[in-house]
Design an enzyme around this catalytic site. Sequence first.
Site, short mmCIF file in Angstrom:
data_model
loop_
_atom_site.label_atom_id
_atom_site.label_comp_id
_atom_site.label_asym_id
_atom_site.label_seq_id
_atom_site.Cartn_x
_atom_site.Cartn_y
_atom_site.Cartn_z
N ARG A 84 0.82 -1.28 -0.03
CA ARG A 84 0.01 -0.12 -0.07
C ARG A 84 0.71 1.22 -0.06
O ARG A 84 2.17 1.34 0.22
CB ARG A 84 -0.98 0.06 1.27
CG ARG A 84 -0.17 -0.26 2.54
CD ARG A 84 -0.92 0.62 3.65
NE ARG A 84 -0.23 0.18 4.92
CZ ARG A 84 0.75 1.31 5.46
NH1 ARG A 84 1.04 2.37 4.58
NH2 ARG A 84 1.36 0.90 6.68
N GLY A 85 0.25 2.56 -0.11
CA GLY A 85 1.05 3.77 0.06
C GLY A 85 1.05 3.82 1.43
O GLY A 85 0.50 3.20 2.27
N GLY A 151 -3.90 4.48 3.39
CA GLY A 151 -2.94 4.09 2.28
C GLY A 151 -3.71 3.28 1.49
O GLY A 151 -4.35 2.55 1.62
N CYS A 181 3.00 6.82 10.44
CA CYS A 181 3.01 7.35 9.19
C CYS A 181 4.35 8.25 9.01
O CYS A 181 4.22 9.11 8.02
CB CYS A 181 1.73 8.21 9.05
SG CYS A 181 0.20 7.30 9.26
#
Length: 221
Positions: A84-85, A151, A181
Amino acid sequence: MELEERRAALDVRRLPGLTPYAEAWELQRELVRKRRSGEIPDTLLLLEHPPVYTVGRAARDASNLGAGEEYLRSLGAEVFWSDRGGDATFHGPGQLVGYPIIRLKVRDTHRYLRDLEEVVIRALAGYGLEGRRHPRYTGVWVNGSKICAIGVKFSSGWIASHGFALNVNTDLSWFDRITPCGIREYGVTSLERELGREIPLAGVEREIVSGFREVLGDPGS
């Protein structure tokens, strides 16, 4: 009529109990494939994970995992490097995780992230909380602390997967062991902390589904 057209409605699936991260990841991969081929409609998975720290593609290394993977595992949490981001975060009981597996109608990845934020902002409003965006960071914030991490992964065919993690009754002490994060200057919060009471997840799920349909409608229709 094509199969794709017949399957425009959003399918909401609530997975029972605690779903291991790797299991949810494999399920998403399967659903992405089926969504791309038109075998299934847009699908929203709602679930909770057992304690797990995940690291997204934005992370250059393990520096945001605090004392390191071995230490985090000694606490009883898994560590998973995800596709994921985003950077490092925590998932666990009491946190509502949403994984929309959808075909984007509007092919704009930044807009989709803002739409996910809007879904959560509307859900929080149902509890009298003012969720806000941050000018530099993705996610949703309440009273200066992050309450929801986002994300996402985009696959060929404009299929989105992964999604958001909303702290409802989450044990926030898990976040103390990492830099959530990659953001050092802000803390995290939850609905329970903000409202001073435990919040039934079922009610939050209803608010999320309502907001999702308001903001994104039938995304792939």
